[in-house]
Scaffold this motif. Structure first.
Motif, PDB file in Angstrom:
ATOM      1  N   TYR A   4       0.818  -1.216   0.000  1.00 39.98           N
ATOM      2  CA  TYR A   4       0.000   0.000   0.000  1.00 39.98           C
ATOM      3  C   TYR A   4       0.852   1.265   0.000  1.00 39.98           C
ATOM      4  CZ  TYR A   4       1.307   0.589   4.912  1.00 39.98           C
ATOM      5  OH  TYR A   4       2.023   0.787   6.065  1.00 39.98           O
ATOM      6  N   PHE A   6      -0.755   5.032   1.390  1.00 40.49           N
ATOM      7  CA  PHE A   6      -1.985   5.719   1.785  1.00 40.49           C
ATOM      8  C   PHE A   6      -1.810   7.226   1.949  1.00 40.49           C
ATOM      9  CE2 PHE A   6      -3.377   1.534   3.983  1.00 40.49           C
ATOM     10  CZ  PHE A   6      -3.868   1.047   2.784  1.00 40.49           C
ATOM     11  N   ALA A  38      -4.240   5.367  -1.525  1.00 44.63           N
ATOM     12  CA  ALA A  38      -5.162   6.420  -1.102  1.00 44.63           C
ATOM     13  C   ALA A  38      -4.714   7.748  -1.689  1.00 44.63           C
ATOM     14  CB  ALA A  38      -5.220   6.522   0.415  1.00 44.63           C
ATOM     15  N   LEU A  79      -8.930   9.096   6.055  1.00 46.45           N
ATOM     16  CA  LEU A  79      -9.306   8.133   5.025  1.00 46.45           C
ATOM     17  C   LEU A  79     -10.757   7.722   5.242  1.00 46.45           C
ATOM     18  CD1 LEU A  79      -6.150   5.813   4.932  1.00 46.45           C
ATOM     19  CD2 LEU A  79      -6.574   7.939   3.670  1.00 46.45           C
ATOM     20  N   SER A 203       3.880   5.602   4.783  1.00 46.65           N
ATOM     21  CA  SER A 203       3.446   6.037   3.455  1.00 46.65           C
ATOM     22  C   SER A 203       4.350   7.151   2.950  1.00 46.65           C
ATOM     23  CB  SER A 203       1.988   6.500   3.487  1.00 46.65           C
ATOM     24  OG  SER A 203       1.109   5.407   3.678  1.00 46.65           O
ATOM     25  N   ARG A 232     -11.213  -3.284   1.032  1.00 44.12           N
ATOM     26  CA  ARG A 232     -11.210  -1.956   1.657  1.00 44.12           C
ATOM     27  C   ARG A 232     -11.740  -2.044   3.086  1.00 44.12           C
ATOM     28  NH1 ARG A 232     -14.396   0.445  -1.557  1.00 44.12           N
ATOM     29  NH2 ARG A 232     -12.860   1.134  -3.083  1.00 44.12           N
TER      30      ARG A 232
END
Length: 242
Positions: A4, A6, A38, A79, A203, A232
């Motif tokens: 990921y 984000f 994201a 988020l 991130s 998700r």
């Protein structure tokens, strides 16, 4: 394991490169092996619909988000569980953004894209200015729309909560913190007991395509879950406040 990133800015954030279009972001994530991403532009979610369309083309799980600037000038990652919730929050955020005209020649362009990665318009108010929301109000407002809220890049001096407030105050109930560099974890956990026991996300805070994370940071998702909305949900089960 699903890799990921984000915390990513599109061309709607004036400090990001203009080639950070939703399609380019999703495409770079695909090339780098990311499975979930994201979009977190400064104080707006207006490029999230285009981002969702781009991620669908590449088979990436999209999450709609925002990097919210509080009145203390602390940056929070928010988020949202659905695109619809993010867009509803964005409408509410219209009341709290600074009423300062953007000057593209000084601050950068603020480009809104459509689902075909074409320019749909430009946002005219400066998005990198702090909102009028104090920390407690910002956290409460975002959570009222179902958001997972946590301090952004706590290991960074600029707009990090530890630099601005001296610690991660317990009264905001953060269940998670974000680091920009995984190498900083040990030093921060030793120096700031307030973050012990909190979940950690790493991130990129990418403003250029090259800055988007490699396939290095991952969350574990049960193998039998393949549908995007279900993935998700599992992501939110990890990052949301317990």
């Amino acid at each position: 394991m699903i890799y990921y990133d984000f915390h990513i800015h599109s061309c709607l954030s004036p400090c990001a490169d203009d080639d950070m279009t939703p399609h380019n972001i999703a495409g770079m994530g695909y090339i780098k092996g990311l499975g979930a991403m994201a979009l977190t532009d400064h104080n707006t979610c207006k490029n999230c619909p285009a981002f969702f369309a781009a991620c669908e083309r590449f088979g990436i799980v999209p999450i709609a988000g925002v990097e919210l600037s509080t009145s203390e000038d602390v940056h929070l990652v928010c988020l949202f569980p659905t695109l619809e919730a993010a867009l509803m929050f964005d409408k509410e955020l219209d009341k709290h953004r600074a009423k300062i005209d953007n000057r593209p020649e000084r601050f950068g362009s603020q480009i809104i894209m459509d689902e075909n990665d074409s320019v749909a318009g430009e946002f005219d108010k400066l998005l990198i200015a702090a909102t009028d929301l104090w920390m407690g109000d910002a956290v409460s407002l975002a959570r009222s729309f179902g958001a997972a809220v946590y301090p952004a890049h706590i290991d960074r001096e600029a707009n990090g909560i530890i630099t601005m407030l001296g610690d991660v105050p317990s009264e905001y109930g953060f269940d998670c913190v974000e680091f920009r560099e995984i190498k900083n974890l040990d030093a921060y956990f030793s120096s700031y007991p307030s973050i012990n026991g909190k979940k950690v996300l790493v991130s990129s805070d990418a403003h250029t395509l090259g800055d988007i994370s490699e396939a290095e940071n991952a969350l574990e998702i049960p193998e039998n879950i393949t549908e995007i909305n279900k993935i998700r949900e599992k992501i939110f089960a990890y990052i949301s406040k317990s």
